[in-house]
Design a protein around this motif. Sequence first.
Motif, PDB file in Angstrom:
ATOM      1  N   ARG A 439       0.834  -1.203   0.000  1.00  0.00           N
ATOM      2  CA  ARG A 439       0.000   0.000   0.000  1.00  0.00           C
ATOM      3  C   ARG A 439       0.870   1.255   0.000  1.00  0.00           C
ATOM      4  O   ARG A 439       0.594   2.230  -0.719  1.00  0.00           O
ATOM      5  N   VAL A 441       3.934   1.489  -1.121  1.00  0.00           N
ATOM      6  CA  VAL A 441       4.547   1.567  -2.449  1.00  0.00           C
ATOM      7  C   VAL A 441       3.581   2.206  -3.441  1.00  0.00           C
ATOM      8  O   VAL A 441       3.959   3.072  -4.243  1.00  0.00           O
ATOM      9  N   ALA A 442       2.316   1.790  -3.371  1.00  0.00           N
ATOM     10  CA  ALA A 442       1.296   2.352  -4.280  1.00  0.00           C
ATOM     11  C   ALA A 442       1.086   3.841  -4.018  1.00  0.00           C
ATOM     12  O   ALA A 442       0.950   4.631  -4.943  1.00  0.00           O
ATOM     13  N   VAL A 444       3.292   5.949  -2.762  1.00  0.00           N
ATOM     14  CA  VAL A 444       4.472   6.663  -3.256  1.00  0.00           C
ATOM     15  C   VAL A 444       4.405   6.829  -4.771  1.00  0.00           C
ATOM     16  O   VAL A 444       4.685   7.889  -5.315  1.00  0.00           O
ATOM     17  N   ALA A 445       3.995   5.742  -5.449  1.00  0.00           N
ATOM     18  CA  ALA A 445       3.896   5.775  -6.914  1.00  0.00           C
ATOM     19  C   ALA A 445       2.859   6.806  -7.362  1.00  0.00           C
ATOM     20  O   ALA A 445       3.094   7.564  -8.311  1.00  0.00           O
ATOM     21  N   ASN A 446       1.744   6.860  -6.659  1.00  0.00           N
ATOM     22  CA  ASN A 446       0.692   7.822  -7.020  1.00  0.00           C
ATOM     23  C   ASN A 446       1.140   9.255  -6.756  1.00  0.00           C
ATOM     24  O   ASN A 446       0.815  10.181  -7.500  1.00  0.00           O
ATOM     25  N   GLN A 448       4.177  10.393  -6.856  1.00  0.00           N
ATOM     26  CA  GLN A 448       5.153  10.811  -7.862  1.00  0.00           C
ATOM     27  C   GLN A 448       4.474  11.042  -9.208  1.00  0.00           C
ATOM     28  O   GLN A 448       4.947  11.823 -10.006  1.00  0.00           O
TER      29      GLN A 448
END
Length: 448
Positions: A439, A441-442, A444-446, A448
């Motif tokens: 979660r 990781v997701a 952080v990805a969103n 960025q």
Amino acid sequence: MEKCFKLNEHGTTVKREVLAGLTTFLTMAYILAVNPNILGTVMNANGVFVATALASAIATFVMAFFANYPIGLSAGLGLNAYFAYTVCLGELAGEENPFAIALTAVFCEGIIFIVLSFFKFREQIINSIPQNLKFGISAGIGLFVAFIGMQNAHIIVANDATVVGLGSFSDLDMVLALVGLIIIAALVHYNVTGGVLIGIIVTWIIGMILQAAGVYTAANLFPDFSQGLQLGAISETAFKLNFGWAATHLIQFMAITFSFLYVDLFDTVGTVVGVADKAGLLDKDGNLPRVGQVFMADAVGTTCGALLGTSTVTSFVESSAGVAAGGRTGLTALTTGVMFLVSIVLSPLFLAIPSFATAPALIYVGMLMLMSIAKVKFDGDIADSVGAYLAVVMMPLAYSIATGIMFAVLAWVILKVVTKKAKDISPIMWVVFVLFALRIVALVANFQ
């Protein structure tokens, strides 16, 4: 009643359970106004109102008869905002009838939860959470509930300098809420049956008297039946699923579904732990009997809600208000469910209950749930101490039950490993740890 709900076994009475159910409903009734307001940005608001009331009643009835717990369910706050603003107006902007796609994701989420309930996955999660963390979760939810109540009554307001600050005493909503809190506390002190419910009603009446005298002018506090009922509007929201889009945009659809799934899963776990702890329903090992049935009610409610036309249905932390009023069995939930049905034909009456009248109940209940902090052992294992502490502080500060649990579990597992006590970590806790790590990781990805 005795045969169905085992009232004597739980040390309660029909009168107490009914009053508790009414109290729970009155603290939850705001969702009947808030949900159509939020989802109405992308759907027919009147249809959403009827769908919300029906789905809430169905889910709460399942809770009453299948699980026999005093927990009410309705469309979850936060999830409905994610549904409308992030999914429909954001990710699905430009699609035809984006709400139909979002409802399809909610429906699939509900089906997945029904399957997980059969395999007892959610049951294993709640029973695997260390007892110290459970007490921390309960206390954190208490602060969260109190914070919500104070915001609703304008006691705590947004502040550019310090993020949040004290509201103005020139705001009658704030003053009336504080008066209501004193009324509830005094009634409870004198052991008045239904003190929380009476406090809500008396505070509302005081507001109406002030409005009639021309003192209170912020909003209309009297029920307005002039618009009549618009029950047929549910045809605009019911059975509007779009599996065709889901099939041709599978990856995006799965991402949307998982977001609903994640928040619902851990919000429900936290709410059930907090309410059950306050009601004294946890066993000597800190586990909740029949927890699988509780989650099944949540899953069935979500599935039915999607079919009727509303966002994810979940257990409501406001159920703790009914528990504080003496609710201990499914009869409390049954009463709450009946009131949701009644609200369909008396919607102007229930929608007229102002937030300053229900806020004192939430603030008082928050205090009761915060008492679980006394059970937390801060002088023992450092993982237990830090995990419980983060659950307490992160829920109100991050404005999310699921986020509070995430920080608690991540810290607990990491510290268990660091202190060479990894053997204490159950397989289920490792699974939950991995889910939370993914979660992050997701997120952080969103970002960025």
